[in-house]
Design an enzyme around this catalytic site. Structure first.
Site, PDB file in Angstrom:
ATOM      1  N   ARG A  86       0.840  -1.299  -0.111  1.00 13.48           N
ATOM      2  CA  ARG A  86       0.114  -0.060   0.185  1.00 13.48           C
ATOM      3  C   ARG A  86       0.971   1.305  -0.203  1.00 13.48           C
ATOM      4  NH1 ARG A  86      -4.555   0.249   4.509  1.00 13.48           N
ATOM      5  NH2 ARG A  86      -2.675   1.044   5.799  1.00 13.48           N
ATOM      6  N   LYS A 103      -2.726   6.941   1.279  1.00 17.09           N
ATOM      7  CA  LYS A 103      -2.482   7.271   2.723  1.00 17.09           C
ATOM      8  C   LYS A 103      -1.525   8.396   2.770  1.00 17.09           C
ATOM      9  CE  LYS A 103      -2.140   4.678   6.960  1.00 17.09           C
ATOM     10  NZ  LYS A 103      -3.436   5.378   7.732  1.00 17.09           N
ATOM     11  N   GLU A 155     -15.985   6.505   5.679  1.00 14.98           N
ATOM     12  CA  GLU A 155     -15.274   5.790   6.636  1.00 14.98           C
ATOM     13  C   GLU A 155     -15.468   6.645   7.854  1.00 14.98           C
ATOM     14  OE1 GLU A 155     -11.252   5.257   5.450  1.00 14.98           O
ATOM     15  OE2 GLU A 155     -10.954   7.448   4.764  1.00 14.98           O
TER      16      GLU A 155
HETATM   17  N1  PXG Z   1      -9.277   4.917   6.961  1.00 15.70           N
HETATM   18  C1  PXG Z   1      -8.187   5.806   7.143  1.00 15.70           C
HETATM   19  C2  PXG Z   1      -8.586   7.197   6.872  1.00 15.70           C
HETATM   20  C3  PXG Z   1      -6.939   5.429   7.911  1.00 15.70           C
HETATM   21  O1  PXG Z   1      -6.199   6.435   8.016  1.00 15.70           O
HETATM   22  C4  PXG Z   1      -7.757   3.064   8.039  1.00 15.70           C
HETATM   23  C5  PXG Z   1      -9.127   3.366   7.374  1.00 15.70           C
HETATM   24  C6  PXG Z   1      -7.875   1.672   8.630  1.00 15.70           C
HETATM   25  O2  PXG Z   1      -6.679   1.041   7.460  1.00 15.70           O
HETATM   26  P1  PXG Z   1      -5.928  -0.361   8.413  1.00 15.70           P
HETATM   27  O3  PXG Z   1      -4.917  -0.640   7.212  1.00 15.70           O
HETATM   28  O4  PXG Z   1      -5.043   0.344   9.486  1.00 15.70           O
HETATM   29  O5  PXG Z   1      -6.937  -1.091   8.852  1.00 15.70           O
HETATM   30  C7  PXG Z   1      -6.928   4.121   8.294  1.00 15.70           C
HETATM   31  C8  PXG Z   1      -5.645   3.556   9.073  1.00 15.70           C
HETATM   32  C9  PXG Z   1      -3.028   6.977  13.263  1.00 15.70           C
HETATM   33  C10 PXG Z   1      -3.349   5.772  12.581  1.00 15.70           C
HETATM   34  O6  PXG Z   1      -1.965   7.009  14.079  1.00 15.70           O
HETATM   35  C11 PXG Z   1      -3.964   5.750  11.661  1.00 15.70           C
HETATM   36  C12 PXG Z   1      -4.380   4.536  10.857  1.00 15.70           C
HETATM   37  C13 PXG Z   1      -3.640   3.332  11.100  1.00 15.70           C
HETATM   38  C14 PXG Z   1      -2.870   3.211  12.138  1.00 15.70           C
HETATM   39  C15 PXG Z   1      -2.568   4.631  13.135  1.00 15.70           C
HETATM   40  O7  PXG Z   1      -3.705   7.714  13.599  1.00 15.70           O
HETATM   41  N2  PXG Z   1      -5.151   4.594   9.673  1.00 15.70           N
END
Ligand code: PXG
Length: 288
Positions: free
Chosen positions: A52, A151, A184
């Site tokens: 990703r 991301k 989301e």
């Molecule tokens: N949507 C968004 C916008 C994210 O930033 C997810 C969904 C979930 O994706 P994953 O691959 O983690 O299942 C994310 C993930 C943080 C932090 O420190 C943010 C994320 C993941 C880990 C830590 O704010 N975002």
């Protein structure tokens, strides 16, 4: 304890891990990142996160200054150097040092750093009781702007929604896209259950293709549950039987109220609890 940070191809002490104020990651949010978990000393779904990261970088025409296999090695070395057993990794690639001007092509070299630390977990009570959320009025980035699947280091869209949540004394907000469909939460994907069927918005609705989301879909199917990806409205969220979020930080967490509407009986439901348990087992080493 002072951490060892991976920066510019090697591990350095936390105090030496410094980046220029002219780095475009800071000046313009020009860069990409990943948040990854460590469970039992094992980096969770590392290859999927690396994939990703490279995809996000490709979309914004950013060169990741390392091969995939070297990057995997660097993540593992950083985890080992900090003796992280159950923790959290932040992998960041910035455009690098430039000038006061948008032009990314004059930035010298993209910068890559890796932090591996112990994780600040949500209190267990939040998982048992479930979480309240509100609908954000801030609309998720339009897919013809920066694609929501990237991301990127620019999280202002999500941060505005998070502020709306905090203004309402709840920890999370649900974001909708420009057409009014559920996208989301600010850092998590959305799932609901209605009449025994699990529904989640497709990535095209404006969400990141969450790695936790993908695993939870697989685990649910393995349990014989039906999972349908379809556009959801605010109405669908208000009348569902169960509601939960998935993400690297929150794992699987039940939602028990949205905009003052109580979900189900006001406690995380049976499907939510089952999938949380299955996810825990999977993350801690039980194979699919
Ligand atoms: N949507 C968004 C916008 C994210 O930033 C997810 C969904 C979930 O994706 P994953 O691959 O983690 O299942 C994310 C993930 C943080 C932090 O420190 C943010 C994320 C993941 C880990 C830590 O704010 N975002």
């Amino acid at each position: 304890m002072a951490l060892k940070i991976w920066l510019d191809g090697k591990l350095v002490d936390q105090e030496e891990a410094k980046i220029s104020v002219f780095d475009h990651g800071l000046l313009y949010g020009d860069g990409v990142f990943e948040g990854i978990r460590v469970y039992n000393g094992r980096v969770f779904e590392l290859e999927a996160h690396i994939k990703r990261l490279y995809e996000s970088a490709k979309v914004i025409r950013l060169v990741v200054p390392m091969s995939r296999s070297k990057l995997i090695g660097a993540v593992e070395k950083t985890v080992e150097a900090n003796a992280v057993i159950d923790g959290y990794i932040r992998l960041v690639v910035t455009r690098g040092t430039g000038t006061l001007g948008l032009n990314p092509l004059i930035c010298e070299n993209s910068k890559l750093f890796i932090i591996a630390d112990n994780i600040q977990l949500y209190p267990e009570e939040l998982y048992e009781k479930g979480m309240k959320v509100v609908s954000a009025t801030t609309v998720r980035n339009h897919p013809l702007a920066i694609p929501p699947q990237v991301k990127s280091l620019n999280y202002l869209n999500n941060i505005l929604a998070k502020i709306e949540a905090l203004d309402n004394d709840v920890p999370e907000a649900i974001m909708y896209n420009h057409e009014g469909y559920v996208a989301e939460a600010t850092g998590d994907n959305v799932f609901i259950v209605r009449d025994g069927v699990i529904y989640t918005p497709p990535a095209e609705a404006g969400s990141l293709e969450g790695i936790t989301r993908g695993i939870v879909i697989k685990l649910a199917k393995e349990e014989g549950l039906e999972v349908v990806e379809k556009n959801l409205t605010r109405f669908d969220l208000y009348i569902c039987d169960e509601f939960f979020l998935t993400g690297t930080a929150a794992e699987v967490i039940g939602i028990v109220e949205i905009d003052g509407r109580v979900i189900g009986d006001g406690k995380p439901g049976p499907v939510t609890r089952l999938l949380r348990k299955k996810f825990f087992e999977y993350a801690h080493g039980k194979k699919l």
